[in-house]
Design an enzyme around this catalytic site. Structure first.
Site, PDB file in Angstrom:
ATOM      1  N   ASN A   1     -13.122  -3.625   4.777  1.00  0.00           N
ATOM      2  CA  ASN A   1     -14.034  -3.750   3.638  1.00  0.00           C
ATOM      3  C   ASN A   1     -13.786  -5.009   2.811  1.00  0.00           C
ATOM      4  O   ASN A   1     -14.087  -5.058   1.629  1.00  0.00           O
ATOM      5  CB  ASN A   1     -14.012  -2.471   2.791  1.00  0.00           C
ATOM      6  CG  ASN A   1     -12.645  -2.184   2.224  1.00  0.00           C
ATOM      7  OD1 ASN A   1     -11.725  -2.988   2.350  1.00  0.00           O
ATOM      8  ND2 ASN A   1     -12.509  -1.042   1.571  1.00  0.00           N
TER       9      ASN A   1
ATOM     10  N   GLU B   1       0.964  -5.371  -9.008  1.00  0.00           N
ATOM     11  CA  GLU B   1       0.502  -6.067  -7.799  1.00  0.00           C
ATOM     12  C   GLU B   1       0.646  -7.586  -7.948  1.00  0.00           C
ATOM     13  O   GLU B   1       0.998  -8.275  -6.975  1.00  0.00           O
ATOM     14  CB  GLU B   1      -0.959  -5.679  -7.518  1.00  0.00           C
ATOM     15  CG  GLU B   1      -1.083  -4.224  -7.103  1.00  0.00           C
ATOM     16  CD  GLU B   1      -2.521  -3.769  -6.877  1.00  0.00           C
ATOM     17  OE1 GLU B   1      -3.454  -4.577  -7.066  1.00  0.00           O
ATOM     18  OE2 GLU B   1      -2.707  -2.601  -6.499  1.00  0.00           O
TER      19      GLU B   1
ATOM     20  N   TYR C   1       0.817  -1.219   0.000  1.00  0.00           N
ATOM     21  CA  TYR C   1       0.000   0.000   0.000  1.00  0.00           C
ATOM     22  C   TYR C   1       0.852   1.271   0.000  1.00  0.00           C
ATOM     23  O   TYR C   1       0.376   2.326   0.436  1.00  0.00           O
ATOM     24  CB  TYR C   1      -0.947  -0.003   1.195  1.00  0.00           C
ATOM     25  CG  TYR C   1      -2.231  -0.788   0.958  1.00  0.00           C
ATOM     26  CD1 TYR C   1      -3.146  -0.393  -0.024  1.00  0.00           C
ATOM     27  CD2 TYR C   1      -2.534  -1.914   1.700  1.00  0.00           C
ATOM     28  CE1 TYR C   1      -4.329  -1.100  -0.240  1.00  0.00           C
ATOM     29  CE2 TYR C   1      -3.715  -2.626   1.491  1.00  0.00           C
ATOM     30  CZ  TYR C   1      -4.607  -2.203   0.513  1.00  0.00           C
ATOM     31  OH  TYR C   1      -5.771  -2.891   0.295  1.00  0.00           O
TER      32      TYR C   1
HETATM   33  P1  GDP Z   1     -10.106   0.714  -2.747  1.00  0.00           P
HETATM   34  O1  GDP Z   1      -9.389   0.794  -4.063  1.00  0.00           O
HETATM   35  O2  GDP Z   1     -11.609   0.760  -2.889  1.00  0.00           O
HETATM   36  O3  GDP Z   1      -9.650  -0.461  -1.906  1.00  0.00           O
HETATM   37  O4  GDP Z   1      -9.774   2.041  -1.902  1.00  0.00           O
HETATM   38  P2  GDP Z   1      -8.423   2.902  -1.705  1.00  0.00           P
HETATM   39  O5  GDP Z   1      -7.339   2.453  -2.658  1.00  0.00           O
HETATM   40  O6  GDP Z   1      -8.813   4.328  -1.701  1.00  0.00           O
HETATM   41  O7  GDP Z   1      -7.985   2.548  -0.202  1.00  0.00           O
HETATM   42  C1  GDP Z   1      -7.259   1.359   0.102  1.00  0.00           C
HETATM   43  C2  GDP Z   1      -7.837   0.763   1.364  1.00  0.00           C
HETATM   44  O8  GDP Z   1      -7.576   1.644   2.466  1.00  0.00           O
HETATM   45  C3  GDP Z   1      -9.358   0.593   1.392  1.00  0.00           C
HETATM   46  O9  GDP Z   1      -9.803  -0.565   0.718  1.00  0.00           O
HETATM   47  C4  GDP Z   1      -9.647   0.548   2.879  1.00  0.00           C
HETATM   48  O10 GDP Z   1      -9.329  -0.744   3.456  1.00  0.00           O
HETATM   49  C5  GDP Z   1      -8.647   1.584   3.405  1.00  0.00           C
HETATM   50  N1  GDP Z   1      -9.260   2.936   3.479  1.00  0.00           N
HETATM   51  C6  GDP Z   1      -9.642   3.743   2.459  1.00  0.00           C
HETATM   52  N2  GDP Z   1     -10.136   4.920   2.898  1.00  0.00           N
HETATM   53  C7  GDP Z   1     -10.049   4.855   4.260  1.00  0.00           C
HETATM   54  C8  GDP Z   1     -10.401   5.773   5.300  1.00  0.00           C
HETATM   55  O11 GDP Z   1     -10.883   6.887   5.055  1.00  0.00           O
HETATM   56  N3  GDP Z   1     -10.160   5.353   6.591  1.00  0.00           N
HETATM   57  C9  GDP Z   1      -9.608   4.122   6.865  1.00  0.00           C
HETATM   58  N4  GDP Z   1      -9.403   3.787   8.163  1.00  0.00           N
HETATM   59  N5  GDP Z   1      -9.270   3.241   5.911  1.00  0.00           N
HETATM   60  C10 GDP Z   1      -9.491   3.588   4.620  1.00  0.00           C
END
Ligand code: GDP
Length: 139
Positions: free
Chosen positions: A114, A128, A51
């Site tokens: 999630n 990845e 990440y």
């Molecule tokens: P994805 O592509 O839908 O998985 O979302 P992102 O790439 O934006 O974020 C990666 C992961 O970080 C997400 O799947 C969540 O597990 C976590 N995450 C994203 N936004 C938030 C947030 O606002 N708060 C927290 N605690 N975790 C987040």
């Protein structure tokens, strides 16, 4: 239409809640072929490296802690338009905003916990997949 590969992770909450079988059934019912799979318990460093694009985000340290909190199942899926079709099946990052019937709507409990990761572009999918699998591990 193009045959693509994408990387998915059933995250620690999905494994702990016992959602693995249901989620794999969703992949197979939607014509995704499993080309690789491995169960891992990521170290903090391995989760942080995966990440790394999010390292400046306020939730990064929580995300790394969560992703290294228990075993995950990492898979490579192949299908026509796999990247966007998997993202559609997953639903929005925040399960409160996810559409009915999506994996996150059904199984996720918060914006962090999630249940599932899916690559967000073909280019990121290649990076990845290479992060977790070598050529011999892909069928
Ligand atoms: P994805 O592509 O839908 O998985 O979302 P992102 O790439 O934006 O974020 C990666 C992961 O970080 C997400 O799947 C969540 O597990 C976590 N995450 C994203 N936004 C938030 C947030 O606002 N708060 C927290 N605690 N975790 C987040």
């Amino acid at each position: 239409m193009s045959l693509e590969r994408t990387l998915t992770i059933i995250k620690p909450d999905g494994v702990e809640q016992g959602n693995v079988g249901d989620i794999i059934q969703i992949f197979e019912k939607n014509q995704f072929k499993i080309r690789a799979a491995k169960m891992l318990h990521l170290t903090g460093a391995a989760a942080g490296g995966f990440y790394a694009v999010h390292r400046e985000r306020p939730f990064y340290s929580d995300l790394v802690r969560y992703m290294s909190s228990g075993p995950v199942l990492v898979l490579v899926l192949e299908a026509e338009n796999a990247v966007s079709r998997l993202r559609d099946l997953m639903g929005a990052t925040d399960p409160k905003k996810a559409s009915e019937g999506t994996i996150r709507k059904r199984f996720a409990t918060s914006i962090e916990k999630n249940v599932i990761h899916g690559s967000d572009s073909e280019e990121n999918a290649k990076t990845e997949i290479g992060y977790f699998f070598n050529a011999l591990e892909l069928v």
